[in-house]
Design a protein around this motif. Sequence first.
Motif, PDB file in Angstrom:
ATOM      1  N   THR A  96       0.805  -1.233   0.000  1.00  0.00           N
ATOM      2  CA  THR A  96       0.000   0.000   0.000  1.00  0.00           C
ATOM      3  C   THR A  96       0.834   1.277   0.000  1.00  0.00           C
ATOM      4  O   THR A  96       0.407   2.289  -0.555  1.00  0.00           O
ATOM      5  CB  THR A  96      -0.961   0.014   1.204  1.00  0.00           C
ATOM      6  N   HIS A  97       2.042   1.224   0.585  1.00  0.00           N
ATOM      7  CA  HIS A  97       2.848   2.454   0.634  1.00  0.00           C
ATOM      8  C   HIS A  97       3.248   2.911  -0.762  1.00  0.00           C
ATOM      9  O   HIS A  97       3.533   4.093  -0.989  1.00  0.00           O
ATOM     10  CB  HIS A  97       4.097   2.251   1.509  1.00  0.00           C
ATOM     11  N   MET A  98       3.248   1.976  -1.718  1.00  0.00           N
ATOM     12  CA  MET A  98       3.626   2.301  -3.087  1.00  0.00           C
ATOM     13  C   MET A  98       2.600   3.195  -3.779  1.00  0.00           C
ATOM     14  O   MET A  98       2.896   3.787  -4.819  1.00  0.00           O
ATOM     15  CB  MET A  98       3.790   1.007  -3.900  1.00  0.00           C
ATOM     16  N   PHE A  99       1.408   3.286  -3.209  1.00  0.00           N
ATOM     17  CA  PHE A  99       0.346   4.086  -3.827  1.00  0.00           C
ATOM     18  C   PHE A  99       0.090   5.390  -3.072  1.00  0.00           C
ATOM     19  O   PHE A  99      -0.846   6.120  -3.396  1.00  0.00           O
ATOM     20  CB  PHE A  99      -0.944   3.270  -3.909  1.00  0.00           C
ATOM     21  N   MET A 100       0.902   5.684  -2.076  1.00  0.00           N
ATOM     22  CA  MET A 100       0.749   6.923  -1.316  1.00  0.00           C
ATOM     23  C   MET A 100       1.884   7.887  -1.656  1.00  0.00           C
ATOM     24  O   MET A 100       3.013   7.454  -1.909  1.00  0.00           O
ATOM     25  CB  MET A 100       0.749   6.629   0.186  1.00  0.00           C
ATOM     26  N   HIS A 101       1.573   9.175  -1.641  1.00  0.00           N
ATOM     27  CA  HIS A 101       2.584  10.191  -1.924  1.00  0.00           C
ATOM     28  C   HIS A 101       2.393  11.383  -0.990  1.00  0.00           C
ATOM     29  O   HIS A 101       1.267  11.703  -0.605  1.00  0.00           O
ATOM     30  CB  HIS A 101       2.516  10.632  -3.382  1.00  0.00           C
ATOM     31  N   GLY A 102       3.528  12.015  -0.662  1.00  0.00           N
ATOM     32  CA  GLY A 102       3.491  13.076   0.326  1.00  0.00           C
ATOM     33  C   GLY A 102       3.148  14.455  -0.200  1.00  0.00           C
ATOM     34  O   GLY A 102       2.811  15.343   0.572  1.00  0.00           O
ATOM     35  N   SER A 103       3.247  14.656  -1.511  1.00  0.00           N
ATOM     36  CA  SER A 103       2.974  15.979  -2.074  1.00  0.00           C
ATOM     37  C   SER A 103       2.640  15.850  -3.554  1.00  0.00           C
ATOM     38  O   SER A 103       2.848  14.787  -4.161  1.00  0.00           O
ATOM     39  CB  SER A 103       4.196  16.896  -1.909  1.00  0.00           C
ATOM     40  N   PHE A 104       2.165  16.936  -4.123  1.00  0.00           N
ATOM     41  CA  PHE A 104       1.841  16.944  -5.552  1.00  0.00           C
ATOM     42  C   PHE A 104       3.103  16.714  -6.388  1.00  0.00           C
ATOM     43  O   PHE A 104       3.092  15.954  -7.364  1.00  0.00           O
ATOM     44  CB  PHE A 104       1.188  18.267  -5.951  1.00  0.00           C
ATOM     45  N   ALA A 105       4.214  17.367  -5.994  1.00  0.00           N
ATOM     46  CA  ALA A 105       5.464  17.197  -6.736  1.00  0.00           C
ATOM     47  C   ALA A 105       5.934  15.749  -6.661  1.00  0.00           C
ATOM     48  O   ALA A 105       6.437  15.197  -7.653  1.00  0.00           O
ATOM     49  CB  ALA A 105       6.528  18.131  -6.175  1.00  0.00           C
ATOM     50  N   HIS A 106       5.746  15.123  -5.508  1.00  0.00           N
ATOM     51  CA  HIS A 106       6.162  13.731  -5.313  1.00  0.00           C
ATOM     52  C   HIS A 106       5.434  12.802  -6.282  1.00  0.00           C
ATOM     53  O   HIS A 106       6.063  12.015  -6.995  1.00  0.00           O
ATOM     54  CB  HIS A 106       5.874  13.336  -3.857  1.00  0.00           C
ATOM     55  N   ILE A 107       4.130  12.898  -6.325  1.00  0.00           N
ATOM     56  CA  ILE A 107       3.370  12.018  -7.206  1.00  0.00           C
ATOM     57  C   ILE A 107       3.591  12.394  -8.671  1.00  0.00           C
ATOM     58  O   ILE A 107       3.643  11.511  -9.545  1.00  0.00           O
ATOM     59  CB  ILE A 107       1.862  12.024  -6.852  1.00  0.00           C
ATOM     60  N   LEU A 108       3.755  13.681  -8.953  1.00  0.00           N
ATOM     61  CA  LEU A 108       3.963  14.121 -10.333  1.00  0.00           C
ATOM     62  C   LEU A 108       5.231  13.515 -10.923  1.00  0.00           C
ATOM     63  O   LEU A 108       5.211  12.929 -12.014  1.00  0.00           O
ATOM     64  CB  LEU A 108       4.036  15.649 -10.394  1.00  0.00           C
ATOM     65  N   PHE A 109       6.347  13.622 -10.193  1.00  0.00           N
ATOM     66  CA  PHE A 109       7.617  13.093 -10.710  1.00  0.00           C
ATOM     67  C   PHE A 109       7.595  11.572 -10.794  1.00  0.00           C
ATOM     68  O   PHE A 109       8.138  10.989 -11.739  1.00  0.00           O
ATOM     69  CB  PHE A 109       8.775  13.569  -9.831  1.00  0.00           C
ATOM     70  N   ASN A 110       6.972  10.919  -9.803  1.00  0.00           N
ATOM     71  CA  ASN A 110       6.917   9.454  -9.850  1.00  0.00           C
ATOM     72  C   ASN A 110       6.068   8.954 -11.005  1.00  0.00           C
ATOM     73  O   ASN A 110       6.434   8.002 -11.703  1.00  0.00           O
ATOM     74  CB  ASN A 110       6.383   8.901  -8.529  1.00  0.00           C
ATOM     75  N   MET A 111       4.919   9.581 -11.213  1.00  0.00           N
ATOM     76  CA  MET A 111       4.047   9.135 -12.295  1.00  0.00           C
ATOM     77  C   MET A 111       4.639   9.480 -13.662  1.00  0.00           C
ATOM     78  O   MET A 111       4.476   8.724 -14.632  1.00  0.00           O
ATOM     79  CB  MET A 111       2.652   9.753 -12.149  1.00  0.00           C
ATOM     80  N   TYR A 112       5.359  10.582 -13.732  1.00  0.00           N
ATOM     81  CA  TYR A 112       6.046  10.909 -14.981  1.00  0.00           C
ATOM     82  C   TYR A 112       7.112   9.849 -15.280  1.00  0.00           C
ATOM     83  O   TYR A 112       7.236   9.367 -16.414  1.00  0.00           O
ATOM     84  CB  TYR A 112       6.697  12.286 -14.915  1.00  0.00           C
ATOM     85  N   GLY A 113       7.879   9.474 -14.246  1.00  0.00           N
ATOM     86  CA  GLY A 113       8.907   8.455 -14.416  1.00  0.00           C
ATOM     87  C   GLY A 113       8.305   7.115 -14.813  1.00  0.00           C
ATOM     88  O   GLY A 113       8.851   6.401 -15.661  1.00  0.00           O
TER      89      GLY A 113
END
Length: 241
Positions: A50-67
Amino acid sequence: MNKLTDAIKHLIIINVIVFIAPQLLKLDFTNMLALHFPENENFGIWQYVTHMFMHGSFAHILFNMYGLWAFGTPLEQMWGRNKFLFFYFSAGLGAGIIYTLVNYYQFNSIYEQIYNSGLSASDIQNILTTGQYNDTIIKLPAETMNKFYSLYHTPAVGASGAIYGVLVAFGIFFKDAKLALIFFPVPIAAKYFIPVMILGDLFFGMTKYSIGNVAHFAHIGGALIGFIIAWYWKKNQFKIH
């Protein structure tokens, strides 16, 4: 432009939902879904997923999803959905396990030093609960004690470990592809670019120079598992139908 493949599309959708839903519902799922230290009362074995689907900020999820999209798309197109998902979750789980093992080693090392100061297990647990301690008894630096408290209480979130696995696999199969960072916009071949990134994580993870609250050993763990699987598959042409 890369076409949005099936597995990556659904992974991005789930990540976005898990990021937005708690904010809309005014709920905090951190204690339930983030990856906690095993001795912490909030720890659950399911958190490795489950931790793989949580993100601490918009920038965090943005860069991960872009990658995920940029480097994962060519891999899913080459491997297919099932094989890519197996790889992605294997790298993510491996990242979480290696991150936990490193934290456990660091935590127990400090725990032993505190215990040798003459404190009992209940005294140490009280330190972990309150964050307060007697510095006339415990001669450890404040930085070490803060790390001890942080290891116990700070959960890990994010898909970065799995993304690092994807990044390494991309480098193995597309080693001559040119990559660049926003703050270093000079294209460099993946076979050089990716090792430099991983060495940077290793340096920051083993020194006090880390910038921000970054789980460097989760990155390294995901990269290691990703390398092992991708290298094996490339050598043996392993297939999942």
